[in-house]
Scaffold this active site. Structure first.
Site, PDB file in Angstrom:
ATOM      1  NE  ARG A   1       4.105   6.847   8.726  1.00 38.54           N
ATOM      2  CZ  ARG A   1       4.819   6.056   9.528  1.00 38.54           C
ATOM      3  NH1 ARG A   1       5.406   6.554  10.604  1.00 38.54           N
ATOM      4  NH2 ARG A   1       4.935   4.766   9.266  1.00 38.54           N
ATOM      5  CE  LYS A  36       7.216   0.179  -0.391  1.00 41.34           C
ATOM      6  NZ  LYS A  36       7.289  -0.150   1.047  1.00 41.34           N
TER       7      LYS A  36
END
EC number: 3.4.11.1
Length: 499
Positions: free
Chosen positions: A354, A280
């Protein structure tokens, strides 16, 4: 905070402070009129003089109100009477809580639950007030060297209801509202704890502490060896780059007969998300300690269910790990296994939530639940679509999704349903594996839901994406405790409690 309910005349209460509502245009609530009559029109005089306009959230503390037994009277503005609604009610209670804490009253009797709210009964008003009192006065100063708590915090509050006959319904509502507030605060504590302390192992310790605190709660913690043995390969793939060992935390709450199938909650427990190899940007990366907010919400829901002693069975599954870059870390393009048996092409290691949820859902299936709700800070796209006000809600069981949305309305912790059409699922096709872990930029929240749906086969399942609602940035930075109120009201409904 100790909370109680009662019914009585506000002018005859011996307490540190009585709280009554005042509308705009000098219109007084029934409780305020009683105080006004006992004080020979003192409140009317102040309102005519313009000391309080009655705007929603305004407060005025009266230290020496004549003709009443209480030490102080707190007037709280409620806005225009004809426009008074749930939102205004919550704003008035929030303002009252802050004013009482600032004044150092220590105790108070609030007559705000007597105010009529369109479409809501006294039980709703009591539950909402109890929750707001708990959450409004929340503080997180555990790691400050000089925390300076309030000199005289609000330790006891009594919620007044219009009639003695209302007390029978008010008490369970009080229990539920306070449990929701305390569960939300427990969730906030976990979310606000820094990632160097709140590791996967720390979450395991918190689960064991919860089991020690509440009857009916049992904790089960799986470490790396057990995860390998059980086949939770997707969780282990995310954990490869992390020094802190992963955990699968399982909490069992038994509030009903053993033959009743449990409701399952699955919470994403990424205790720090650097993005992994798909790292990130550095700006605001400190807020990635909140990437375990799904796990924190599930912890909070178990806390609330156990405290309220809800008569249902509940199981919480929390796959927990850090997502860090390292020479051993999973790379973009890698293909990994999962507990479900499906193989996943990892196109972006920053779509790791996920992956751990896929194994969490598959593990929950083994526990034979009646239904499963997963909770996760899953996609930035949820913020683009819904901002910071509503959770994104998806699922394969329309009735379950409807019940979650209705619980959110009751709790003022609202969601919004998004579709899971097959056209969106097609974006997850991979030429090399059963499924890709991302579906491109369009409809990112929906394609993430479609990914999870593939691992919820055979389950009544719903998904809450709380990326936009789990914490606040800026001046009021911190975990919100959402969606614990929604989950608490949902579980209460499943247990047969209705407000």
């Amino acid at each position: 905070m100790e909370l109680k309910t009662k019914s009585g005349d506000p002018a005859r209460q011996r307490t540190a402070c009585v709280v009554v509502g005042v509308y705009e245009r000098r219109r007084m609530s029934e409780a305020a009129r009683a105080v006004d009559a006992a004080s020979d029109g003192y409140l009317s005089h102040l309102l005519r003089r313009g000391d309080l306009e009655g705007e929603a959230g305004q407060t005025l503390l009266l230290p020496d109100c004549p003709g009443v037994r209480t030490d102080r009277v707190l007037l709280v503005g409620c806005g225009r009477e004809r426009d008074f609604n749930e939102r205004t009610y919550r704003k008035a209670v929030t303002a009252a809580a802050r004013a009482l804490e600032q004044a150092g009253t220590g105790e108070a009797i609030l007559f705000l639950p007597e105010l009529p709210v369109r479409g809501r009964d006294v039980a709703w008003r009591v539950a909402a007030t109890a929750e707001i009192l708990e959450t409004t006065l929340y503080r997180f100063d555990t790691y400050k060297s000089d925390p300076r708590p309030p000199r005289r915090p609000l330790r006891q509050a009594t919620l007044a209801v219009p009639r003695r006959a209302d007390l029978r319904r008010a008490q369970p509502a009080l229990t539920l509202g306070q449990a929701a507030g305390r569960g939300a605060n427990f969730s906030r504590d976990l979310g606000n704890t820094p990632a160097n302390i709140c590791t996967p192992g720390y979450l395991g310790e918190q689960a064991e502490a919860l089991a020690q605190r509440f009857d009916g709660v049992r904790a089960e913690i799986l470490g790396p060896a057990e995860l390998e043995e059980q086949g939770l390969a997707a969780l282990l793939a995310v954990a490869r780059g992390a020094e802190a060992p992963p955990r699968l935390v399982v909490l069992h709450y038994r509030g009903a007969d053993d033959d009743q199938a449990p409701v399952a909650l699955v919470g994403k427990g990424i205790t720090f998300d650097s993005g992994g190899i798909s790292i990130k940007p550095s700006a605001s990366m400190d807020e990635m300690k909140y990437d375990m907010s799904g796990a924190a919400a599930v912890f909070g829901a178990v806390h609330a269910a156990a405290e309220a002693q809800l008569p249902l069975n509940l199981v919480a599954v929390i796959p927990a790990t850090e997502n860090m870059p390292d020479g051993r870390a999973t790379r973009p393009g890698d293909i990994i296994d999962s507990l479900d048996g499906q193989r996943i092409e990892v196109l972006n290691t920053d779509a790791e939530g996920r992956l751990v949820l896929a194994d969490g859902l598959a593990y929950a299936r083994r526990l034979e639940p009646s239904e499963v709700v997963d909770v996760a800070t899953l996609t930035g796209a949820a913020i683009i679509g819904l901002g910071h006000h509503r959770h994104a809600v998806m699922g394969n069981a329309p009735g379950l999704v409807r019940d979650l949305l209705q619980a959110g309305e009751r709790a003022a912790d609202r969601g919004w349903e998004l579709p899971l059409d097959e056209e969106y699922d097609e974006q997850l096709r991979s030429p090399f594996a059963d499924v890709a872990n991302i579906g491109g930029q369009p409809a990112g929240t929906i394609t993430a839901g479609c990914f999870l749906q593939r691992f919820a086969r055979g389950l009544r399942w719903a998904h809450l994406d709380i990326a936009g609602t789990a914490w606040k940035s800026g001046e009021h930075k911190g975990a919100t405790g959402r969606p614990v109120p929604l989950l608490t009201h949902f579980l209460a409904g499943r247990a047969g409690w209705t407000l």
